[in-house]
Design a protein around this motif. Structure first.
Motif, mmCIF file in Angstrom:
data_model
loop_
_atom_site.group_PDB
_atom_site.id
_atom_site.type_symbol
_atom_site.label_atom_id
_atom_site.label_comp_id
_atom_site.label_asym_id
_atom_site.label_seq_id
_atom_site.Cartn_x
_atom_site.Cartn_y
_atom_site.Cartn_z
ATOM 1 N N LYS A 303 0.829 -1.206 0.000
ATOM 2 C CA LYS A 303 0.000 0.000 0.000
ATOM 3 C C LYS A 303 0.875 1.273 0.000
ATOM 4 O O LYS A 303 0.793 2.113 0.903
ATOM 5 N N PRO A 304 1.726 1.426 -1.017
ATOM 6 C CA PRO A 304 2.657 2.557 -1.038
ATOM 7 C C PRO A 304 1.920 3.892 -1.115
ATOM 8 O O PRO A 304 0.915 4.030 -1.816
ATOM 9 N N LYS A 305 2.462 4.870 -0.419
ATOM 10 C CA LYS A 305 1.836 6.188 -0.313
ATOM 11 C C LYS A 305 1.655 6.846 -1.671
ATOM 12 O O LYS A 305 0.665 7.543 -1.919
ATOM 13 N N TYR A 306 2.609 6.657 -2.576
ATOM 14 C CA TYR A 306 2.587 7.406 -3.834
ATOM 15 C C TYR A 306 1.924 6.641 -4.983
ATOM 16 O O TYR A 306 1.882 7.141 -6.104
ATOM 17 N N ASN A 307 1.426 5.462 -4.735
ATOM 18 C CA ASN A 307 0.549 4.788 -5.705
ATOM 19 C C ASN A 307 -0.882 5.185 -5.403
ATOM 20 O O ASN A 307 -1.345 5.042 -4.262
ATOM 21 N N ARG A 308 -1.580 5.661 -6.394
ATOM 22 C CA ARG A 308 -2.960 6.092 -6.169
ATOM 23 C C ARG A 308 -3.963 5.003 -6.451
ATOM 24 O O ARG A 308 -5.072 5.039 -5.937
ATOM 25 N N ARG A 309 -3.600 4.059 -7.288
ATOM 26 C CA ARG A 309 -4.553 3.029 -7.684
ATOM 27 C C ARG A 309 -4.136 1.675 -7.128
ATOM 28 O O ARG A 309 -2.960 1.431 -6.865
ATOM 29 N N SER A 310 -5.124 0.826 -6.998
ATOM 30 C CA SER A 310 -4.921 -0.595 -6.687
ATOM 31 C C SER A 310 -4.421 -0.847 -5.270
ATOM 32 O O SER A 310 -4.023 -1.959 -4.947
ATOM 33 N N ARG A 311 -4.428 0.168 -4.397
ATOM 34 C CA ARG A 311 -3.897 -0.031 -3.046
ATOM 35 C C ARG A 311 -4.841 -0.829 -2.145
ATOM 36 O O ARG A 311 -4.402 -1.487 -1.213
ATOM 37 N N PHE A 312 -6.124 -0.734 -2.404
ATOM 38 C CA PHE A 312 -7.086 -1.381 -1.517
ATOM 39 C C PHE A 312 -8.065 -2.248 -2.318
ATOM 40 O O PHE A 312 -9.253 -1.947 -2.398
ATOM 41 N N PRO A 313 -7.569 -3.331 -2.922
ATOM 42 C CA PRO A 313 -8.459 -4.189 -3.716
ATOM 43 C C PRO A 313 -9.536 -4.859 -2.872
ATOM 44 O O PRO A 313 -10.541 -5.327 -3.407
ATOM 45 N N GLU A 314 -9.315 -4.888 -1.556
ATOM 46 C CA GLU A 314 -10.309 -5.521 -0.683
ATOM 47 C C GLU A 314 -11.524 -4.625 -0.449
ATOM 48 O O GLU A 314 -12.568 -5.104 0.018
#
Length: 593
Positions: A303-314
């Motif tokens: 769940k990297p801070k600088y990725n905006r997408r796909s961090r919380f697929p749940e």
């Protein structure tokens, strides 16, 4: 004796001075244009229904141009809802053969400006070519493209015209009518030029080449890319405490990572991330698809801070058609092994609720959450009194009648969405005819949410039902890439070495592939995003199916055949350019003639 007059500058010297100085923005005449259309692609048959334009120079409005255009085809109900332009309004309007030359005469000698210019200018160029009319060599400014270079999320939530109009205090509110949107774009243009002026941008040449500057500290970190290979894979930026800051993927790891330390990378948040980065780790992958899947899994894990997408697929939602004496639709967060039917996943609760409303508008199943006995036990609710529920609670319907409605509902979810589509289209058409566009717009959004959800569910379920799919494709380097997919999850990936026995290699790859167990629901073994990436590869040109265990089929009359129309409508509404660069804004499903 008089001093000799100074010699006139040579043509070369004059040209050099002009290039060095550039053309001041305050001296240029801009023609800000906006179109309304029947869909998202002129090449696929969409037509222009309205042209609006405003000519400005130095902040002063010099003139306006507005005309409806007869498209010589019926305007879809949902487009009429969006724009307020109906078939009767354009019946006596001039055709594009007359409207286009009139606009070109108005815009002659100006710099064209549009919000999401490829869309508007692309339509104009298409019809100019159809009329064998030479296209003037307009210089074009895209306010959406400019906005994503200077507007941050602290300024506005996105780069939609409506959001920028609020940010810059536009005197006209965009309303999907061409002249109003053009007027709003004028104010947005002036607001953007004001900000850019503070950054030293004063000429058209400076405007066209403007990009965020890369700091010296950012350039000094170029050495972090050197250990990475020229190969497909995933890269992870980490800070001084080895925390993952950002995960990305590329066909060439070293080349891609080096761009973060050069002027090629203009995103401000990426500059911030690079300032914090101390190391870059690369994970080499056999194929680009494996890299894309690993990227998704690593983003979900860290769940990297600088990725905006796909961090919380749940964080997804499903619609569930329950299995009980009087079935109902329910909004749930996970899929259970309970023999129920599920629609989804939805990435937002709002989309799920819109889809739920579309189904309730079509099928009068009960909406209460209680467990009902088989026999009537209480008085009817308000929905029953309004005729929107069959009301099994008070005996207004029998089990056979209710079951028949549930069967039609299940068929719409899993196989044929036609009943929902026809019901809501009729309702939209009636509301549009009465000029109740806002109400019709609500139904349009509900229908779009249902169509997308049903198409997604049917497509995902078709693959996840298959215990195994083995496929191969010859890559650009001549080698064969092989993927093993089990229940929608990528279980193995490899490239057949030169001279190796292909059958033996595939057999070994299958033997070493990850074991994937089946589970209920449309995406039981992977996230929806992973399965969709796998599907796009399987459906790409040149893929050969080596072996399929089970049946990989989608219903012929499924929801996907309705997607083209709704995607075209969405494209025609889109004035959003994301803050992140994208190579294309074109819809995945193009409408056909």
């Amino acid at each position: 004796m008089n001093d000799p007059a100074p010699a006139a500058p040579s043509r070369w010297e004059a040209q050099r001075s002009f290039d060095e100085l550039g053309r001041p923005l305050r001296d240029l005449t801009f023609c800000v244009v906006d179109l309304e259309t029947t869909g998202g692609s002129a090449r696929a048959g969409s037509m222009i229904t309205e042209i609006g334009a405003v000519k400005v120079r130095g902040g002063e409005v010099l003139g306006e141009f507005q005309t409806l255009v007869n498209p010589h085809t019926r305007i879809p109900a949902f487009i009429a809802v969006l724009t307020g332009i109906t078939n009767s309004m354009v019946a006596d309007a001039p055709p594009i053969e007359s409207a286009l030359p009139a606009f070109l005469e108005f815009a002659q000698g100006t710099v064209l400006v549009a919000h999401n210019a490829p869309f508007d200018v692309g339509f104009l160029q298409h019809f100019a070519a159809e009329q064998a009319r030479p296209w003037p060599r307009f210089e074009v400014v895209d306010t959406a493209r400019l906005a994503r270079r200077v507007i941050t999320r602290d300024d506005a939530p996105n780069c939609k015209l409506s959001s920028l109009a609020v940010l810059f205090g536009a005197t006209t509110t965009p309303n999907h009518r061409a002249l109003s949107d053009a007027r709003a774009t004028v104010d947005v243009l002036h607001g953007l030029l004001g900000r850019l002026g503070g950054l030293g941008v004063h000429t058209l040449e400076e405007l066209q080449t403007f990009s965020a500057k890369v700091s010296a500290a950012q350039r000094r970190k170029r050495h972090l890319a050197e250990p990475l290979p020229h190969a497909p894979g995933v890269y992870l930026f980490r800070d001084e405490r080895s925390r993952v800051l950002y995960v990305g993927t590329s066909r060439d790891l070293r080349t891609r990572v080096r761009t973060y330390f050069t002027a090629s990378e203009t995103r401000s948040r990426m500059g911030e991330m690079v300032r914090l980065a101390e190391t870059v780790t690369g994970l080499e992958c056999a194929t680009p698809l494996e890299a894309q899947v690993r990227e998704l899994r690593l983003i979900a894990e860290h769940k990297p801070k600088y990725n905006r997408r796909s961090r919380f697929p749940e964080k997804v939602h499903f619609l569930k058609l329950t299995r009980e004496p009087w079935p109902r639709l329910s909004l749930v967060r996970r899929v259970l092994d309970d023999d129920a039917d599920y629609l989804g996943p939805f990435s937002s609760r709002k989309a799920a609720e819109r889809c739920l409303a579309a189904l309730h508008d079509t099928f009068p199943v009960r909406q209460c959450s209680d467990r009902l006995a088989r026999e009537p036990s209480r008085s009817p609710c308000v929905l029953a009194e309004m005729g929107r529920c069959l009301s099994p609670c008070d005996g207004s319907t029998d089990a056979a009648t209710y079951a028949a409605v549930v069967a039609r509902l299940r068929d719409s979810l899993l196989r044929r969405p036609d009943e929902v589509v026809e019901t809501i289209n009729l309702r939209m058409a009636g509301l549009a005819a009465d000029e109740r566009f806002e109400e019709a717009g609500v139904h349009r959004d509900r229908l779009a949410a249902f169509i997308r959800a049903a198409a997604r569910t049917q497509r995902l379920s078709a693959l996840t039902r298959c215990p195994e799919v083995v496929a191969a494709r010859r890559e650009d380097d001549g080698r064969w890439a092989v993927h093993v997919v089990r229940h929608g999850r990528l279980a193995a990936a490899g490239v057949i070495p030169p001279g190796a026995d292909a059958h033996e290699y595939v057999a070994q790859l299958r033997a070493s592939a990850e074991t994937v167990l089946p589970a209920p629901g449309p995406v039981p073994a992977a996230t929806a995003e992973e399965t969709e990436k796998v599907l796009r590869w399987l459906e790409s040109e040149g893929v050969r199916l080596v072996d399929v265990t089970g049946e990989w089929t989608c219903p012929v009359g499924g929801a996907r055949r309705h997607l083209a129309l709704h995607d075209a409508a969405a494209e025609s509404r889109t004035s959003l350019v994301p803050f992140d660069d994208r190579r294309s804004l074109a819809p995945v499903h193009q409408p056909t003639r």
